[in-house]
Design a protein around this motif. Structure first.
Motif, mmCIF file in Angstrom:
data_model
loop_
_atom_site.group_PDB
_atom_site.id
_atom_site.type_symbol
_atom_site.label_atom_id
_atom_site.label_comp_id
_atom_site.label_asym_id
_atom_site.label_seq_id
_atom_site.Cartn_x
_atom_site.Cartn_y
_atom_site.Cartn_z
ATOM 1 N N MET A 161 77.976 -22.445 -49.851
ATOM 2 C CA MET A 161 78.660 -23.769 -50.123
ATOM 3 C C MET A 161 78.437 -25.319 -50.070
ATOM 4 O O MET A 161 78.111 -26.218 -50.136
ATOM 5 N N LEU A 162 79.445 -25.020 -49.060
ATOM 6 C CA LEU A 162 80.207 -26.140 -47.378
ATOM 7 C C LEU A 162 79.053 -26.689 -47.013
ATOM 8 O O LEU A 162 78.742 -27.584 -46.458
ATOM 9 N N THR A 163 78.382 -25.736 -46.241
ATOM 10 C CA THR A 163 77.371 -25.322 -45.219
ATOM 11 C C THR A 163 76.470 -26.334 -46.323
ATOM 12 O O THR A 163 76.041 -27.456 -45.672
ATOM 13 N N THR A 164 75.807 -25.962 -47.366
ATOM 14 C CA THR A 164 74.632 -26.813 -48.202
ATOM 15 C C THR A 164 75.456 -28.121 -48.494
ATOM 16 O O THR A 164 74.605 -29.534 -47.914
ATOM 17 N N LEU A 165 76.607 -28.680 -48.353
ATOM 18 C CA LEU A 165 77.274 -30.026 -48.676
ATOM 19 C C LEU A 165 77.231 -30.606 -47.121
ATOM 20 O O LEU A 165 76.698 -31.883 -47.143
ATOM 21 N N VAL A 166 77.550 -29.989 -46.361
ATOM 22 C CA VAL A 166 77.075 -30.524 -45.382
ATOM 23 C C VAL A 166 76.048 -31.038 -44.643
ATOM 24 O O VAL A 166 75.891 -31.925 -44.299
ATOM 25 N N ILE A 167 75.258 -30.351 -44.512
ATOM 26 C CA ILE A 167 73.552 -30.171 -44.381
ATOM 27 C C ILE A 167 73.081 -31.543 -45.316
ATOM 28 O O ILE A 167 71.956 -32.268 -45.607
ATOM 29 N N GLY A 168 73.562 -30.989 -46.720
ATOM 30 C CA GLY A 168 72.515 -32.499 -47.433
ATOM 31 C C GLY A 168 73.420 -33.455 -47.304
ATOM 32 O O GLY A 168 72.371 -34.751 -47.982
ATOM 33 N N GLY A 169 74.702 -33.414 -46.752
ATOM 34 C CA GLY A 169 74.965 -35.297 -46.793
ATOM 35 C C GLY A 169 74.129 -36.129 -45.362
ATOM 36 O O GLY A 169 74.123 -36.561 -45.356
ATOM 37 N N VAL A 170 73.855 -34.985 -44.824
ATOM 38 C CA VAL A 170 73.648 -34.956 -43.244
ATOM 39 C C VAL A 170 71.672 -35.334 -43.173
ATOM 40 O O VAL A 170 71.771 -37.388 -43.026
ATOM 41 N N LEU A 171 71.665 -34.668 -43.853
ATOM 42 C CA LEU A 171 69.735 -35.354 -44.084
ATOM 43 C C LEU A 171 70.150 -35.932 -45.128
ATOM 44 O O LEU A 171 68.370 -36.722 -45.067
ATOM 45 N N LEU A 172 70.525 -36.109 -46.367
ATOM 46 C CA LEU A 172 70.416 -37.627 -46.599
ATOM 47 C C LEU A 172 70.718 -38.593 -46.546
ATOM 48 O O LEU A 172 69.738 -39.890 -46.308
ATOM 49 N N VAL A 173 71.318 -38.986 -45.422
ATOM 50 C CA VAL A 173 71.897 -39.887 -44.245
ATOM 51 C C VAL A 173 70.232 -39.873 -43.493
ATOM 52 O O VAL A 173 70.000 -40.944 -43.297
ATOM 53 N N ALA A 174 69.563 -39.202 -43.057
ATOM 54 C CA ALA A 174 68.538 -39.158 -42.145
ATOM 55 C C ALA A 174 67.227 -39.393 -42.912
ATOM 56 O O ALA A 174 66.571 -40.200 -42.445
ATOM 57 N N ARG A 175 67.652 -39.116 -43.867
ATOM 58 C CA ARG A 175 66.368 -39.805 -45.019
ATOM 59 C C ARG A 175 66.703 -41.191 -45.372
ATOM 60 O O ARG A 175 64.856 -42.047 -45.116
#
Length: 884
Positions: free
Chosen positions: A484-498
């Motif tokens: 869960m925590l890794t998904t949240l962190v990676i999802g936030g970073v990739l949304l910014v990158a997107r």
């Protein structure tokens, strides 16, 4: 000196001699060529026989190890690598065998069929060669089947190992350990704590007691200080110049995205990169040290916690912009954004400590009871940290833009009713104070809460993990929390990158000048192409980001890197259905080849049209035919290359095409007819772009000739799509096929009492007097006929371009009218005599009776020629009359 004819004869003799030598050499090389494949085939067979037992023994060892169970990570990776290597070697051997079989089969086919029964036997050398080739083909087919068997067995072993590995992971997740809340678990805690402290103390003693290690640590400390001194000023410069700042107007979306990217870069990467560099260097140094496992786990846990802290807090401040709400991208209420940004660091401290505790417990091989107690505390810390961010007042959405400065109804202050609304008398009689009181008593609109479902899911996972760890299922709780925590962190970073990558793509497509814009315009010049490129770019960005997310998240599910690579290879290689292999990798490659070749074709068409054909004095129709021919050739090449990339057998396609030929002949005969007609039009060019044509009563200019139909633009600016077969099978009037010179005919009628030679001279003078009327052929005037109302003349003249027909015709008619009026030449009306005997008799009788009663003489009128006639005789005439 040789004459040209002698020189040509000499060259011809040399060429004949060279060709004869080549033929003799090739003839001499035929026996050696026939015997040449025998040596490589023998070597390949011997090599295969030598390596086959090695492959089989390796498969037996792998099968025995898999049957033993309990595969560790490193052992599983080694096993997969060995099996993958065997598969690769066997596939190469199989490919070589298939190539040898095809070669031998072609040579056997070249010998022809064996003689039939009763026919004379063939020559002994040919028969021996036929027998040898047949034996070679049989042997090679046997090797091919053995390679297929080995590959299949290795694939089965890989699948079995993967299933066993997943079963082990599932058993570990659902396995129950010591319950942290039981007294028995706490009873073993002191002994286990002393054991852990001893291990940590030994690791620190080994590292700090050695002078070489201390020097290395001092060097890393100096490197950390240097990186900090360099990174901090860079961070301040980036934030001051390109980050969030005070502006008079609300910044645009692009400005906010750029500022968010700069803020995220300065607040995340600037501290994260030194942290990762230092931690990587420390782990590399500690790898060679004995009993340094606890210290390595401590470095990994601390660096991971710091990295997550910097990433989450930096992205939160970059996205929410608490100090400058106008730069916010998250669409939260400014007060909620400020409160959330203040709580995020506190929550991340707890999560970082919890993550460090998980890494330490896993890396130091902590005893079960101690791990159960520390794991329960870690899960409690994670739950408290996440619930700290749960309240709704932290996630209130910002009001819509139209609601800013309004009276609560969505209208500006003082304009709630609008200027054109008249209130009823009862409403206008309400005092202002009562209206304000009612407005104050009305309940305010409830603000919208953002991300409620996601927060509920996160809270549920956190509480479930806490309950699972309290019940003894610590591995499952840690597994769910890490995922869960890794998904949240990676999802936030990739949304910014997107957002950043999409905005960069928009800048690339919208850039008006510069080298990038020039390259873009060379490749894609139309707005439609840019829109398609933008859509394809956004899809590619999303696909790449999903791939990156899978690369980070799949290892958390227990999948190793080799399994991920195998999964990707299996996906790209595809599956076999009914003897046909469907490979997504080949399909994507074929689509890429198709798109690239078509793009290159369009680029060549445009460059050919603009840079070569455009600079040559060439007819527009020829240019269009050349351009369309290049387009058809490029499209055909693109289709053939994409089919070759897919690896389709053209013979099977030919069978399918023959099966569909009957249906195409009946159902698509009009489409095929129009396609062939379009090719004929492009080659024969009876109609070309720019021609003025009349077909089926439609008149206009040809704008485009495509595969199926031709576009004609009428003079009313309407586009008409006409099938190409209409231009081939029916009569078509083409005003500009060979020459654009066109004749204009203007018919004129005069009265019979007019001087015909004067009219002839005037018309001829008017024709010669126009500047766009050609002198060769010269204008002429024709006395066409004696019409019912007067003589009929026709002025015939020629213009150089069909585009001048309408303006020249209008101008000539205007001049004719002006000259005729100036010279008193009259153009009569059409005269018709209509006889109605009964009506005429009734009118004559009525007039006679009226005259007799009134004693009035017969009423007469003066006709056009001045002749006095009775009124009754003028009833059927037309034209002006004067009564007397």
């Amino acid at each position: 000196m040789q004459t040209p004819s002698a020189f040509r004869r000499r060259i011809g003799q040399l060429l004949m001699a060279w060709m004869l030598c080549g033929a003799l050499a090739s003839g001499a090389a035929v026996p050696s060529a026939l015997a040449q494949p025998a040596a490589p085939a023998t070597e390949a067979a011997a090599d295969f026989k030598t390596r086959l037992p090695q492959w089989q023994n390796a498969l037996e060892r792998a099968a025995n190890r898999i049957a033993g169970g309990d595969l560790a990570n490193t052992e599983y990776e080694t096993l997969r690598a060995d099996l993958a290597k065997i598969q690769q070697e066997v596939r190469e051997a199989g490919a070589a065998a298939v190539a040898a079989r095809d070669t031998a089969q072609r040579m056997l086919d070249a010998l022809g069929p064996p003689p039939a029964q009763g026919a004379p036997p063939e020559e002994a050398g040919i028969a021996a060669e036929r027998k040898r080739l047949s034996q070679t083909i049989a042997e090679v087919e046997g090797r091919t089947k053995q390679t297929e068997l080995i590959v299949t067995r290795a694939d089965i072993l890989l699948r079995t190992a993967a299933d066993q590995r997943m079963t082990q992971l599932t058993e570990q997740i659902v396995r129950r350990g010591p319950v942290p809340l039981l007294p028995a678990t706490w009873a073993a805690l002191p002994e286990q704590m002393s054991y852990v402290q001893e291990r940590i103390g030994r690791a620190f003693g080994i590292v700090m007691g050695d002078g070489e290690w201390r020097e290395r640590l001092y060097g890393l400390g100096a490197l950390a200080a240097l990186l900090f001194l360099v990174a901090w000023p860079v961070r301040r410069v980036l934030l001051r110049r390109y980050g969030h700042r005070a502006l008079e107007e609300r910044p645009s979306y692009r400005q906010r995205v750029v500022a968010m990217a700069v803020e995220a870069l300065a607040r995340c990467l600037v501290p994260v990169v030194p942290t990762l560099v230092l931690s990587g260097a420390l782990v590399g140094l500690l790898r060679d040290a004995a009993d340094a496992g606890p210290l390595t786990a401590l470095v990994v846990g601390v660096s991971g916690g710091l990295t997550a802290f910097f990433l989450v807090t930096g992205i939160a401040r970059a996205t929410l912009a608490p100090d400058h709400p106008s730069w916010q991208l998250a669409n939260l209420d400014p007060d909620s954004a400020r409160r959330l940004v203040r709580r995020v660091p506190l929550a991340m401290v707890g999560l970082a400590l919890a993550g460090t505790g998980i890494v330490l417990s896993e890396g130091m091989f902590t005893p079960p009871e101690l791990r159960s107690i520390t794991g329960f505390g870690t899960m409690a810390l994670i739950a408290v940290s996440l619930l700290f961010l749960y309240p709704d007042h932290l996630w209130l959405a910002a009001p819509p833009p139209e609601a800013e400065g309004t009276d609560g109804c969505g209208c500006p202050d003082g304009e709630a009713a609008g200027p054109d609304v008249t209130l009823p008398p009862a409403a206008s009689a309400v005092p202002e104070a009562e209206a304000k009181a009612e407005a104050e008593e009305a309940p305010p609109a409830r603000p919208r809460v953002v991300g409620l479902r996601l927060r509920l899911l996160i809270g549920a996972v956190a509480l479930a993990s806490l309950a699972a760890s309290g019940a003894g299922y610590l591995v499952g709780a840690i597994y769910a929390s890490k995922l869960m925590l890794t998904t949240l962190v990676i999802g936030g970073v990739l949304l910014v990158a997107r957002g950043v990558l999409r905005e960069l793509l928009c800048v690339l497509l919208e850039r008006g000048s510069g080298q990038v814009a020039e390259v873009r315009d060379i490749v894609i010049a139309t707005d439609r192409g840019r829109r398609m490129l933008g859509q394809a770019g956004r899809t590619l960005i999303d696909g790449l980001l999903l791939t990156v997310a899978a690369f980070f998240l799949l290892p958390l599910t227990g999948m190793t890197l080799s399994e991920m690579k195998g999964l990707a290879d299996g996906f790209l290689s595809g599956i076999t259905v009914g003897g046909v292999r469907i490979a997504p990798g080949d399909i994507m490659s074929a689509l890429m080849v198709l798109g690239v070749v078509i793009a290159v074709t369009r680029f060549v068409q445009r460059q050919l049209d603009e840079r070569i054909l455009g600079r040559v004095n060439m007819d527009d129709g020829v240019r269009n035919s050349i351009r369309m021919g290049v387009g058809y050739l490029g499209t055909t090449m693109a289709v053939l290359m994409s089919v070759g990339t897919l690896g389709l057998d053209l013979s099977s396609l030919a069978m399918i095409a023959s099966a569909l030929s009957v249906g195409i002949g009946f159902g698509l005969q009009n489409v095929v007819s129009n396609f062939i007609s379009g090719l004929i039009m492009l080659v024969e060019r009876p109609v070309k772009v720019g021609d003025w044509v009349v077909v089926n009563g439609l008149e206009g200019t040809v704008r485009r000739i495509s595969v199926r139909a031709t576009e004609i633009q009428t003079f009313q600016r309407a586009s008409v799509i006409i099938p190409n077969s209409e231009f081939i099978s029916k009569a078509v009037v083409n005003w500009t096929l060979k020459d654009k010179t066109t004749r204009i005919e203007i018919k004129v009628r005069i009265a019979y009492d007019t001087d015909a030679r004067q009219v002839y001279a005037l018309l001829l003078k008017i024709g010669y007097g126009h500047a766009q009327v050609l002198r060769n052929p010269e204008p002429i005037v024709m006395f066409r006929d004696f019409g019912p109302s007067g003589p009929e003349f026709e002025l015939r003249c020629f213009v150089a371009n069909t585009e001048h027909i309408i303006p020249v015709r209008n101008e000539l008619r205007m001049r004719i009218l002006e000259q005729f009026r100036e010279h008193g030449i009259r153009m009569p009306f059409d005269q018709q005599t209509v006889h109605m005997p009964k009506v005429e008799a009734m009118l004559e009788a009525l007039l006679t009776e009226r005259r007799a009663q009134a004693g009035v003489p017969e009423l007469q009128v003066v006709a056009d020629a001045g002749k006095v006639v009775p009124l009754a005789d003028t009833l059927t005439d037309r034209g002006p009359r004067t009564a007397t």
